[in-house]
Design a protein around this motif. Structure first.
Motif, PDB file in Angstrom:
ATOM      1  N   GLN A  18     -21.239  85.422  53.450  1.00  0.00           N
ATOM      2  CA  GLN A  18     -21.526  84.058  52.995  1.00  0.00           C
ATOM      3  C   GLN A  18     -21.243  83.027  54.081  1.00  0.00           C
ATOM      4  O   GLN A  18     -21.744  81.909  54.019  1.00  0.00           O
ATOM      5  CB  GLN A  18     -20.710  83.737  51.739  1.00  0.00           C
ATOM      6  N   TYR A  21     -24.538  81.784  55.523  1.00  0.00           N
ATOM      7  CA  TYR A  21     -25.510  81.056  54.707  1.00  0.00           C
ATOM      8  C   TYR A  21     -25.736  79.654  55.278  1.00  0.00           C
ATOM      9  O   TYR A  21     -24.851  79.102  55.934  1.00  0.00           O
ATOM     10  CB  TYR A  21     -25.017  80.926  53.258  1.00  0.00           C
ATOM     11  N   TYR A  23     -25.372  76.038  55.157  1.00  0.00           N
ATOM     12  CA  TYR A  23     -24.581  75.030  54.452  1.00  0.00           C
ATOM     13  C   TYR A  23     -24.971  73.645  54.950  1.00  0.00           C
ATOM     14  O   TYR A  23     -25.161  73.440  56.149  1.00  0.00           O
ATOM     15  CB  TYR A  23     -23.081  75.233  54.697  1.00  0.00           C
ATOM     16  N   GLN A  46     -33.429  74.855  44.502  1.00  0.00           N
ATOM     17  CA  GLN A  46     -33.170  75.734  45.646  1.00  0.00           C
ATOM     18  C   GLN A  46     -31.797  75.490  46.282  1.00  0.00           C
ATOM     19  O   GLN A  46     -31.496  76.056  47.329  1.00  0.00           O
ATOM     20  CB  GLN A  46     -34.261  75.546  46.711  1.00  0.00           C
ATOM     21  N   CYS A  48     -27.528  75.391  45.918  1.00  0.00           N
ATOM     22  CA  CYS A  48     -26.300  75.771  45.215  1.00  0.00           C
ATOM     23  C   CYS A  48     -25.218  74.757  45.586  1.00  0.00           C
ATOM     24  O   CYS A  48     -24.695  74.794  46.707  1.00  0.00           O
ATOM     25  CB  CYS A  48     -25.861  77.172  45.608  1.00  0.00           C
ATOM     26  N   PHE A  82     -18.578  78.349  45.175  1.00  0.00           N
ATOM     27  CA  PHE A  82     -20.035  78.309  45.060  1.00  0.00           C
ATOM     28  C   PHE A  82     -20.486  79.467  44.165  1.00  0.00           C
ATOM     29  O   PHE A  82     -20.754  80.574  44.644  1.00  0.00           O
ATOM     30  CB  PHE A  82     -20.670  78.427  46.452  1.00  0.00           C
ATOM     31  N   SER A  85     -25.282  79.997  42.719  1.00  0.00           N
ATOM     32  CA  SER A  85     -26.435  80.457  43.490  1.00  0.00           C
ATOM     33  C   SER A  85     -27.226  81.498  42.709  1.00  0.00           C
ATOM     34  O   SER A  85     -26.708  82.162  41.810  1.00  0.00           O
ATOM     35  CB  SER A  85     -25.983  81.031  44.836  1.00  0.00           C
ATOM     36  N   ASN A  86     -28.491  81.656  43.085  1.00  0.00           N
ATOM     37  CA  ASN A  86     -29.359  82.664  42.468  1.00  0.00           C
ATOM     38  C   ASN A  86     -30.363  83.136  43.515  1.00  0.00           C
ATOM     39  O   ASN A  86     -30.270  82.767  44.693  1.00  0.00           O
ATOM     40  CB  ASN A  86     -30.061  82.092  41.231  1.00  0.00           C
ATOM     41  N   THR A  89     -31.935  80.435  45.772  1.00  0.00           N
ATOM     42  CA  THR A  89     -31.101  79.512  46.541  1.00  0.00           C
ATOM     43  C   THR A  89     -31.410  79.597  48.036  1.00  0.00           C
ATOM     44  O   THR A  89     -31.422  80.684  48.612  1.00  0.00           O
ATOM     45  CB  THR A  89     -29.600  79.807  46.309  1.00  0.00           C
ATOM     46  N   TRP A  92     -26.662  75.747  50.535  1.00  0.00           N
ATOM     47  CA  TRP A  92     -25.375  75.564  49.877  1.00  0.00           C
ATOM     48  C   TRP A  92     -24.832  74.199  50.299  1.00  0.00           C
ATOM     49  O   TRP A  92     -24.799  73.883  51.496  1.00  0.00           O
ATOM     50  CB  TRP A  92     -24.412  76.682  50.277  1.00  0.00           C
TER      51      TRP A  92
END
Length: 327
Positions: A18, A21, A23, A46, A48, A82, A85-86, A89, A92
């Motif tokens: 993560q 990701y 951010y 889209q 998170c 966080f 998310s899905n 996403t 973030w």
């Protein structure tokens, strides 16, 4: 640097990488619509958003704001904030305005998140000081009889080495020197990863501002074509600041307790949306007096901010919206 590396290394395995990701961190400034921007971005399908708007996770340990966790508690604590998310996403988002003023924050983020960008919302610094004064009065942080003139004078007379010993609301004047605080972010992340937005432009045309951010963050801007842009976290003139101070402390504690319990958080939010308008209706002054800066204090602030405003223009390669308005 070693402190950041060591605290990160002792936290165990990251959550599915993560730290890599994308951010987008809303890092400032205070009293400049960061809550609104966080809400706008957090509504995007889209995105998170963090469960706490202000995680305050990367603030220096001794920065004078409470938080549930700091980096020293382990980076997995951050990733645990966080949970929304899905599979759709792409981004973030969190918002901690005081990151702008925390000296160790750039290095901490650089060593923890490999794909982070910052967006800083800036506001005309004199208007921001007035807003901070009103907010500090609302929150019962200032003596009842302290005038705006005295509030400004006390801060202008403080020595630079004493500023970091002051409470947050007594740093408002100094913290309007944005260029000084942006320097380490530009040096650490480069201009391509540091986005500056002006509150005045966001308020005037939020759709345009959000479309530009969507392009930078690679999320679909079409969502905002029908979005209703509300203003969040307005400063109010209240009859009873003691009651407001208690209300805010209670809110902070509840947020820290329920942030990872979505059902309870949603239930309490519905209650708050019902009760809060009634509370503010009872506690709000029917006619709020205008707060005007005495001419001498206004001149002193204009002189104080002149060098940093000039540096900010050079940093951004553009004129400032409040400078354009005054010409």
């Amino acid at each position: 640097m070693s402190e950041v590396t060591n605290s990160t290394a002792t936290t165990g395995k990251h959550h599915d990488d993560q730290d890599k990701y994308p951010y987008l961190i809303i890092g400032g400034t205070t009293k400049a619509a960061t809550t609104s921007l966080f809400a706008y971005l957090g509504a995007h399908p889209q995105v998170c958003p963090s469960n706490l708007k202000e995680t305050r996770f990367f603030l220096d340990r001794d920065y004078p704001l409470d938080s549930k966790y700091r980096l020293e508690d382990g980076v997995d604590k951050y990733f645990g904030l966080f949970t929304q998310s899905n599979g759709n996403t792409h981004l973030w988002v969190e918002a901690t305005p005081d990151y702008l003023y925390s000296k160790g924050t750039p290095a901490k983020v650089q060593h923890t998140l490999s794909n982070a960008r910052f967006v800083f919302i800036l506001r005309e610094p004199v208007a921001r000081v007035v807003s901070w004064y009103r907010f500090a009065k609302q929150e019962n942080l200032l003596p009842t009889k302290m005038s705006l003139d005295e509030y400004i004078a006390r801060q202008l007379s403080a020595k630079n080495e004493d500023v970091e010993k002051l409470d947050q609301h007594m740093r408002a004047v100094e913290q309007g020197r944005y260029a000084v605080y942006l320097r380490p972010y530009f040096e650490t992340f480069g201009k391509e990863r540091v986005i500056v937005v002006f509150m005045e432009e966001l308020a005037r045309d939020p759709l345009r501002a959000l479309r530009e951010l969507c392009g930078i963050a690679d999320i679909d801007p079409v969502f905002y074509d029908t979005y209703m842009f509300e203003v969040y976290n307005r400063t109010e003139d209240l009859k009873n600041p003691n009651m407001q101070s208690y209300y805010r402390r209670m809110q902070f504690r509840l947020h820290n307790i329920v942030h990872n319990r979505p059902a309870l958080k949603s239930f309490l939010r519905r209650i708050r949306l019902t009760i809060e308008p009634i509370y503010f209706g009872l506690n709000r002054r029917s006619s709020s007096p205008d707060v005007e800066i005495p001419p001498q204090a206004l001149s002193a602030l204009a002189l104080y901010y002149q060098p940093s405003n000039a540096e900010l223009e050079a940093q951004l390669g553009r004129s400032l919206p409040w400078e354009e308005k005054s010409k």
